[in-house]
Design a protein around this motif. Structure first.
Motif, PDB file in Angstrom:
ATOM      1  N   ASP A  74       0.833  -1.204   0.000  1.00 45.56           N
ATOM      2  CA  ASP A  74       0.000   0.000   0.000  1.00 45.56           C
ATOM      3  C   ASP A  74       0.872   1.260   0.000  1.00 45.56           C
ATOM      4  O   ASP A  74       0.536   2.254   0.639  1.00 45.56           O
ATOM      5  CB  ASP A  74      -0.878  -0.010   1.256  1.00 45.56           C
ATOM      6  CG  ASP A  74      -2.269   0.515   0.944  1.00 45.56           C
ATOM      7  OD1 ASP A  74      -2.502   0.900  -0.214  1.00 45.56           O
ATOM      8  OD2 ASP A  74      -3.106   0.540   1.856  1.00 45.56           O
ATOM      9  N   GLY A  75       2.016   1.190  -0.677  1.00 43.38           N
ATOM     10  CA  GLY A  75       2.886   2.364  -0.754  1.00 43.38           C
ATOM     11  C   GLY A  75       3.779   2.564   0.456  1.00 43.38           C
ATOM     12  O   GLY A  75       4.615   3.446   0.473  1.00 43.38           O
ATOM     13  N   GLN A  76       3.613   1.717   1.498  1.00 41.25           N
ATOM     14  CA  GLN A  76       4.413   1.859   2.710  1.00 41.25           C
ATOM     15  C   GLN A  76       5.531   0.816   2.697  1.00 41.25           C
ATOM     16  O   GLN A  76       5.265  -0.369   2.538  1.00 41.25           O
ATOM     17  CB  GLN A  76       3.551   1.604   3.949  1.00 41.25           C
ATOM     18  CG  GLN A  76       2.452   2.612   4.172  1.00 41.25           C
ATOM     19  CD  GLN A  76       2.950   3.816   4.932  1.00 41.25           C
ATOM     20  OE1 GLN A  76       3.804   3.682   5.798  1.00 41.25           O
ATOM     21  NE2 GLN A  76       2.431   4.990   4.604  1.00 41.25           N
ATOM     22  N   SER A  77       6.753   1.276   2.884  1.00 36.85           N
ATOM     23  CA  SER A  77       7.872   0.352   2.936  1.00 36.85           C
ATOM     24  C   SER A  77       7.881  -0.343   4.303  1.00 36.85           C
ATOM     25  O   SER A  77       7.671   0.304   5.329  1.00 36.85           O
ATOM     26  CB  SER A  77       9.169   1.131   2.719  1.00 36.85           C
ATOM     27  OG  SER A  77      10.210   0.217   2.528  1.00 36.85           O
ATOM     28  N   LEU A  78       8.110  -1.661   4.314  1.00 36.45           N
ATOM     29  CA  LEU A  78       8.052  -2.412   5.565  1.00 36.45           C
ATOM     30  C   LEU A  78       9.440  -2.872   6.006  1.00 36.45           C
ATOM     31  O   LEU A  78      10.257  -3.265   5.189  1.00 36.45           O
ATOM     32  CB  LEU A  78       7.170  -3.649   5.408  1.00 36.45           C
ATOM     33  CG  LEU A  78       5.690  -3.413   5.118  1.00 36.45           C
ATOM     34  CD1 LEU A  78       4.969  -4.743   5.044  1.00 36.45           C
ATOM     35  CD2 LEU A  78       5.071  -2.528   6.179  1.00 36.45           C
ATOM     36  N   GLY A  79       9.672  -2.839   7.317  1.00 34.23           N
ATOM     37  CA  GLY A  79      10.918  -3.343   7.871  1.00 34.23           C
ATOM     38  C   GLY A  79      10.689  -4.686   8.523  1.00 34.23           C
ATOM     39  O   GLY A  79       9.691  -5.356   8.272  1.00 34.23           O
ATOM     40  N   ALA A  80      11.639  -5.095   9.369  1.00 35.68           N
ATOM     41  CA  ALA A  80      11.525  -6.396  10.022  1.00 35.68           C
ATOM     42  C   ALA A  80      10.472  -6.365  11.122  1.00 35.68           C
ATOM     43  O   ALA A  80       9.796  -7.349  11.382  1.00 35.68           O
ATOM     44  CB  ALA A  80      12.882  -6.816  10.590  1.00 35.68           C
ATOM     45  N   VAL A  81      10.329  -5.221  11.804  1.00 38.02           N
ATOM     46  CA  VAL A  81       9.364  -5.120  12.894  1.00 38.02           C
ATOM     47  C   VAL A  81       8.106  -4.430  12.372  1.00 38.02           C
ATOM     48  O   VAL A  81       8.190  -3.386  11.724  1.00 38.02           O
ATOM     49  CB  VAL A  81       9.959  -4.317  14.073  1.00 38.02           C
ATOM     50  CG1 VAL A  81       8.978  -4.277  15.231  1.00 38.02           C
ATOM     51  CG2 VAL A  81      11.271  -4.942  14.507  1.00 38.02           C
ATOM     52  N   ARG A  82       6.950  -5.045  12.656  1.00 46.37           N
ATOM     53  CA  ARG A  82       5.705  -4.511  12.115  1.00 46.37           C
ATOM     54  C   ARG A  82       4.862  -3.884  13.213  1.00 46.37           C
ATOM     55  O   ARG A  82       4.691  -4.469  14.288  1.00 46.37           O
ATOM     56  CB  ARG A  82       4.879  -5.629  11.460  1.00 46.37           C
ATOM     57  CG  ARG A  82       5.638  -6.430  10.428  1.00 46.37           C
ATOM     58  CD  ARG A  82       5.902  -5.578   9.190  1.00 46.37           C
ATOM     59  NE  ARG A  82       6.993  -6.121   8.400  1.00 46.37           N
ATOM     60  CZ  ARG A  82       6.845  -7.028   7.455  1.00 46.37           C
ATOM     61  NH1 ARG A  82       5.655  -7.504   7.205  1.00 46.37           N
ATOM     62  NH2 ARG A  82       7.874  -7.470   6.784  1.00 46.37           N
ATOM     63  N   GLY A  83       4.340  -2.690  12.921  1.00 46.61           N
ATOM     64  CA  GLY A  83       3.407  -2.054  13.842  1.00 46.61           C
ATOM     65  C   GLY A  83       1.997  -2.549  13.564  1.00 46.61           C
ATOM     66  O   GLY A  83       1.778  -3.333  12.644  1.00 46.61           O
ATOM     67  N   LYS A  84       1.046  -2.108  14.386  1.00 46.76           N
ATOM     68  CA  LYS A  84      -0.326  -2.582  14.206  1.00 46.76           C
ATOM     69  C   LYS A  84      -0.912  -2.152  12.866  1.00 46.76           C
ATOM     70  O   LYS A  84      -1.677  -2.892  12.254  1.00 46.76           O
ATOM     71  CB  LYS A  84      -1.204  -2.077  15.352  1.00 46.76           C
ATOM     72  CG  LYS A  84      -0.814  -2.755  16.647  1.00 46.76           C
ATOM     73  CD  LYS A  84      -1.893  -2.781  17.690  1.00 46.76           C
ATOM     74  CE  LYS A  84      -1.459  -3.770  18.763  1.00 46.76           C
ATOM     75  NZ  LYS A  84      -2.123  -3.605  20.017  1.00 46.76           N
ATOM     76  N   ASP A  85      -0.530  -0.957  12.390  1.00 44.88           N
ATOM     77  CA  ASP A  85      -1.052  -0.495  11.101  1.00 44.88           C
ATOM     78  C   ASP A  85      -0.546  -1.378   9.971  1.00 44.88           C
ATOM     79  O   ASP A  85      -1.290  -1.704   9.049  1.00 44.88           O
ATOM     80  CB  ASP A  85      -0.648   0.964  10.856  1.00 44.88           C
ATOM     81  CG  ASP A  85      -1.412   1.908  11.767  1.00 44.88           C
ATOM     82  OD1 ASP A  85      -2.498   1.498  12.229  1.00 44.88           O
ATOM     83  OD2 ASP A  85      -0.930   3.020  12.015  1.00 44.88           O
TER      84      ASP A  85
END
Lengths: 249, 299
Positions: free
Chosen positions: A65-76
């Motif tokens: 959704d256009g958001q780059s993700l790292g190893a740790v994920r937040g609730k969003d």
């Protein structure tokens, strides 16, 4: 919706390194259903598990959704993609009633987990509201998988990752679950990434099919290609021949 | 508007009924096997005796009557009298209280401590696991009797000292067991699914992992109770448990040792009580394992 660039997964144990996924690029548009097929151990499940953040040790770029993700994920991040697991017997907590299994995601996400919401979620997957009082062992495999789908959908993620959602089920139940998944997708405009080794399943469900071998995509197919058993890459052709053979038997 | 049927509300009575039903089924499962039934009945009897000791015991456990010392079992003193003329049956009945108190307080300490240490180690893995399990190994290598001796020397002999000493050395087996269970559960799909919907670590541990570890921990604790009975009696025998004149079974054997050849009942009766108690807990633990842990089902 999903953009994966230069994606690698390596597992190290001592001096030996296992390069499971090798430099994959993948784009899934909103509302699309993309299938990944390949034999066991080719890295397709690993890809899904990295995508939702269950595995670490990957490198590359994942965008949802256009958001780059790292190893740790937040609730969003977690709310954007949920996963349905292969084994319906292992994916529900044996000591939680169905109602609890469905209200826990809501509670963890800080949403009201009311009995009405749970009942609505059960109805959506074709189960009666009274199932909320049952334990998983009182349900059949197909019913459990319906509950697992309801659990994944209850926090309304736009993306659903399906890890062989029907391979542990009877053939007659498989079709029901696939239809249920198709209906929910039409209804909500969901994006699916489906992993399977069953060509018939992906041909039925997906708009595009990627063939994976040894951690790389070797070919992209359309459902029609599979129905006509036509592929250009020898491995993809081999998969189809084997599948036709087993269908003929 | 779509019509959504409400799940039927359950009354408190219905929920209670459900719970009673589950307990009833559990006891029924336990009673199916003759050995399990025997263990369960004996343990229940011991608990009742411990609670109602003042009502059941025919004589005072501590009043001395030197005129009737060392009498053989008879109609007035069913199990005979000891060297101070105290009724042995009454002392055994009051001693049940001490034994049960020891067993229950040790289990109440050891169960939660072992469970939390083990589940934490198993759930987090890595360095936390290594540190906690090495610590557990160190404690596991302490012999509880020797530690109790040291404790008694430092704090003075008594029931509390015995309870603390045994508790300190009894939790490692529970922790190891809980860790093994947690290692399996932490990678289960239902825990992964919970991670995906954002369940926090505490929630995962206490609502997802711990409930799966409790049955085997209960079995282990029940089997442990047999060992605890023996260790507590040994401490009493050595004079490090409950102090005279309290009717502790181990201490009673120790006192009766001097008259073993001529007045056998003084040492034999408490010995028999210890045997019966630890046997009952052992058998009950085995039966519980059959009921709670499907992996060990017989047949």
């Amino acid at each position: 919706m999903i953009r994966i660039r230069d994606f690698n997964v390596r597992y190290r144990s001592g001096k030996t390194e296992n390069h499971v996924v090798r430099g994959i690029d993948l784009t899934v548009a909103q509302g699309e259903c993309v299938g990944i097929v390949g034999e066991s151990g080719c890295g397709k499940s690993t890809l899904l598990r990295c995508l939702v953040g269950l595995e670490s040790g990957w490198t590359g770029n994942i965008e949802i959704d256009g958001q780059s993700l790292g190893a740790v994920r937040g609730k969003d991040d977690l709310r954007r993609a949920q996963m349905v697991f292969q084994d319906p017997f292992g994916s529900l907590h044996p000591r939680h009633r169905i109602g609890r299994a469905l209200s826990e995601p809501l509670r963890c996400m800080g949403l009201p987990g009311s009995p009405q919401r749970v009942a609505a979620a059960l109805k959506e997957v074709g189960l009666p509201a009274s199932f909320a009082h049952r334990f998983p062992h009182q349900l059949s495999g197909g019913q459990r998988q319906r509950v697992a789908i309801a659990r994944a959908l209850i926090i309304e993620p736009p993306i659903l990752l399906l890890d062989e959602p029907t391979s542990a089920l009877d053939v007659s139940v498989q079709a029901e679950i696939l239809n249920l998944l198709s209906d929910r997708r039409d209804e909500r405009g969901l994006t699916y990434l489906l992993v399977s080794h069953d060509l018939a399943v992906v041909a039925h469900m997906c708009d595009r099919i990627l063939v994976m071998q040894n951690g790389v995509f070797v070919e992209e197919l359309t459902p029609d290609n599979i129905r006509l058993a036509k592929a250009t890459h020898p491995y993809a052709q081999h998969l189809m021949d084997v599948s036709l053979l087993s269908d003929a038997l | 508007m779509t019509y959504v049927p409400l799940p039927e509300r359950r009354s408190l009575r219905e929920n209670l009924g459900n719970m009673m039903g589950a307990t009833g089924r559990f006891v029924a499962d336990l009673m199916r096997e003759p050995l399990g039934r025997a263990g369960f009945i004996v343990v229940m009897l011991l608990i009742l005796i411990a609670i109602f000791a003042p009502l059941i015991a025919p004589y005072s456990p501590t009043r001395q009557a030197l005129g009737s010392a060392l009498q053989a079992p008879s109609a007035t003193h069913w199990l005979g009298t000891d060297e101070y003329g105290r009724d042995i049956l009454s002392r055994l009945i009051w001693g049940t209280r001490i034994t049960m108190q020891t067993i229950l307080s040790i289990s109440a300490i050891v169960g939660p401590v072992g469970l939390i240490i083990g589940v934490t180690a198993g759930f987090f893995g890595g360095r936390i696991d290594a540190v906690l399990m090495r610590f557990t190994d160190i404690v596991l290598s302490f012999p509880s009797l020797v530690l109790a001796l040291a404790f008694a020397a430092a704090m003075g002999a008594g029931l509390q000292t015995a309870i603390i000493a045994i508790s300190l050395t009894a939790w490692p087996p529970v922790a190891r067991l809980a860790r093994a269970e947690a290692l399996v559960v932490r990678n289960a799909d239902y825990v992964n699914a919970a991670r995906l919907y954002g369940a926090g670590k505490l929630r995962l541990i206490f609502l997802y992992v711990v409930p799966m570890c409790i049955p085997s921990v209960i079995v282990r604790l029940t089997l442990n109770m047999a060992t605890i009975t023996l260790t507590a009696a040994s401490l009493g025998f050595l004079g490090l448990g409950a102090q005279p004149p309290s009717p502790e079974w181990g201490a009673m054997i120790s006192a009766g040792r001097r008259f073993m050849l001529d007045q056998w009942w003084v040492a034999l009766m408490p010995g028999f009580a210890i045997l019966l108690t630890s046997l009952a807990f052992n058998v009950l633990g085995d039966a519980l394992r059959d009921v709670l842990d499907p992996r060990y089902t017989r047949k």
